[in-house]
Design a protein around this motif. Sequence first.
Motif, PDB file in Angstrom:
ATOM      1  N   SER A  18      25.007  75.824  39.712  1.00 25.65           N
ATOM      2  CA  SER A  18      23.831  75.427  38.930  1.00 25.65           C
ATOM      3  C   SER A  18      22.566  75.969  39.590  1.00 25.65           C
ATOM      4  O   SER A  18      22.596  76.487  40.710  1.00 25.65           O
ATOM      5  N   THR A  19      21.454  75.829  38.898  1.00 25.62           N
ATOM      6  CA  THR A  19      20.176  76.321  39.432  1.00 25.62           C
ATOM      7  C   THR A  19      19.635  75.425  40.536  1.00 25.62           C
ATOM      8  O   THR A  19      18.592  75.731  41.117  1.00 25.62           O
ATOM      9  N   THR A  20      20.315  74.339  40.819  1.00 29.85           N
ATOM     10  CA  THR A  20      19.929  73.502  41.965  1.00 29.85           C
ATOM     11  C   THR A  20      20.909  73.707  43.124  1.00 29.85           C
ATOM     12  O   THR A  20      20.978  72.889  44.034  1.00 29.85           O
ATOM     13  N   GLN A  21      21.660  74.813  43.060  1.00 34.38           N
ATOM     14  CA  GLN A  21      22.624  75.143  44.103  1.00 34.38           C
ATOM     15  C   GLN A  21      22.462  76.598  44.532  1.00 34.38           C
ATOM     16  O   GLN A  21      21.703  77.361  43.927  1.00 34.38           O
ATOM     17  N   LYS A  24      24.431  72.466  47.614  1.00 37.41           N
ATOM     18  CA  LYS A  24      23.189  71.922  47.079  1.00 37.41           C
ATOM     19  C   LYS A  24      21.993  72.566  47.766  1.00 37.41           C
ATOM     20  O   LYS A  24      22.028  72.826  48.965  1.00 37.41           O
ATOM     21  N   CYS A  25      20.966  72.816  47.002  1.00 36.27           N
ATOM     22  CA  CYS A  25      19.779  73.482  47.531  1.00 36.27           C
ATOM     23  C   CYS A  25      19.077  72.573  48.536  1.00 36.27           C
ATOM     24  O   CYS A  25      18.824  71.393  48.249  1.00 36.27           O
ATOM     25  N   LEU A  75      13.829  76.822  47.094  1.00 36.00           N
ATOM     26  CA  LEU A  75      14.024  76.849  45.653  1.00 36.00           C
ATOM     27  C   LEU A  75      15.194  77.785  45.375  1.00 36.00           C
ATOM     28  O   LEU A  75      15.187  78.930  45.827  1.00 36.00           O
ATOM     29  N   CYS A  76      16.232  77.314  44.665  1.00 41.48           N
ATOM     30  CA  CYS A  76      17.464  78.079  44.467  1.00 41.48           C
ATOM     31  C   CYS A  76      17.624  78.460  43.002  1.00 41.48           C
ATOM     32  O   CYS A  76      17.022  77.839  42.112  1.00 41.48           O
ATOM     33  N   ASP A  77      18.465  79.475  42.763  1.00 41.12           N
ATOM     34  CA  ASP A  77      18.749  79.899  41.395  1.00 41.12           C
ATOM     35  C   ASP A  77      20.244  79.998  41.119  1.00 41.12           C
ATOM     36  O   ASP A  77      20.664  80.560  40.107  1.00 41.12           O
ATOM     37  N   GLU A 116      21.339  69.510  53.300  1.00 42.09           N
ATOM     38  CA  GLU A 116      20.518  69.331  52.104  1.00 42.09           C
ATOM     39  C   GLU A 116      19.119  68.831  52.445  1.00 42.09           C
ATOM     40  O   GLU A 116      18.182  69.046  51.663  1.00 42.09           O
TER      41      GLU A 116
END
Length: 350
Positions: free
Chosen positions: A208-211, A223-224, A229-231, A273
Amino acid sequence: ANWAVCSGCGSTGSSVYELSSCPTGYRISTAVYDQQQCSPCPRGAECSLDACKACSLCEKGYYKQSTSPALCTICPLNTYNDVEGATTPAQCQACPARSLTATQGATSAQECLCSPRTYLSLPPSSPGTRICTLCPAGGRCLDGSCAFGRADGACASSGVPPGVWARDPVTDQLILKSCPAGHSLINSTEGTSSGTFNHDLQQCRPCSTTQYILDPNRHQCQKCPAGLLCDGTDEVQLKVSNSTWVKDGEIWRLITCAKGYEVQNGRNFFDAEAQECVPCAAGEECALSQCTECVLCPAGKFKDLVSPDECRDCPMNTYNPLLGAQASELCLPCPAGATTPGPGQSDVSA
């Protein structure tokens, strides 16, 4: 039955009646005139004509169990019969597992087509063997069908499944070799790429965009951290400029922060995290260009806000003997009549 006069056919040259045809489902039993009769077709045979003389074997895809005028029975769906003259329904052989026929009366195993949820495997070690293999998770379309079983190898809604897939040289089953950026290769019962292999669970699982994920073929989605900030791929953006992050195994690890910040990565134990650069607390500073932790303001200085700013000097004619002063009120006035040579004094004697 139909009879006709046959002149001179009798034993003394006389005329006799000859059986010329029988009704549907019957045959002329013998050529001896005085013994002729219409007999029902035997098992495994039929005559479907309006005027029958002889019975023919049931065609492939059909069978007939008993002697009777009935026609041969068609083999049901999802079975086939590749021989003529079949006499039992058992000769309508079931299609291989997970395969279906489009119609009744199939005449060969080639007409048994893999169900939509499977794909065809042809093991080289067993020529002629056709196996309908359950679709791995990574090839399943939204409608439940298998992309690998389609002519174009793609789902109608989502296109070609991600990843590089190759046929196993022994089983001809599909094996997932690698995944693109932003995905995690899954091929085991443990849900990883290194456990007990499970063909049906194979997939390139998107992050996901939070990972983030550093190596799609070996690692899991992480997990970011709080400081990034992750994509969904290994590309990240820094929330605090000039902080230093390095790839460490499966994770991004925070090494140093910019001036005025300190590394935070959990309270009592390391938490990947929780990693982030946080500004120094009131009464603390880090004046280095690369910081890992904040230190108390030295005597003669104070800082009353949480910020990356450095500690401030106590004003003229005041002093502060304490470390970590968090308010200007801790800068004490000099005794009556006394002055200081400059700001930032730490002792009353100044």
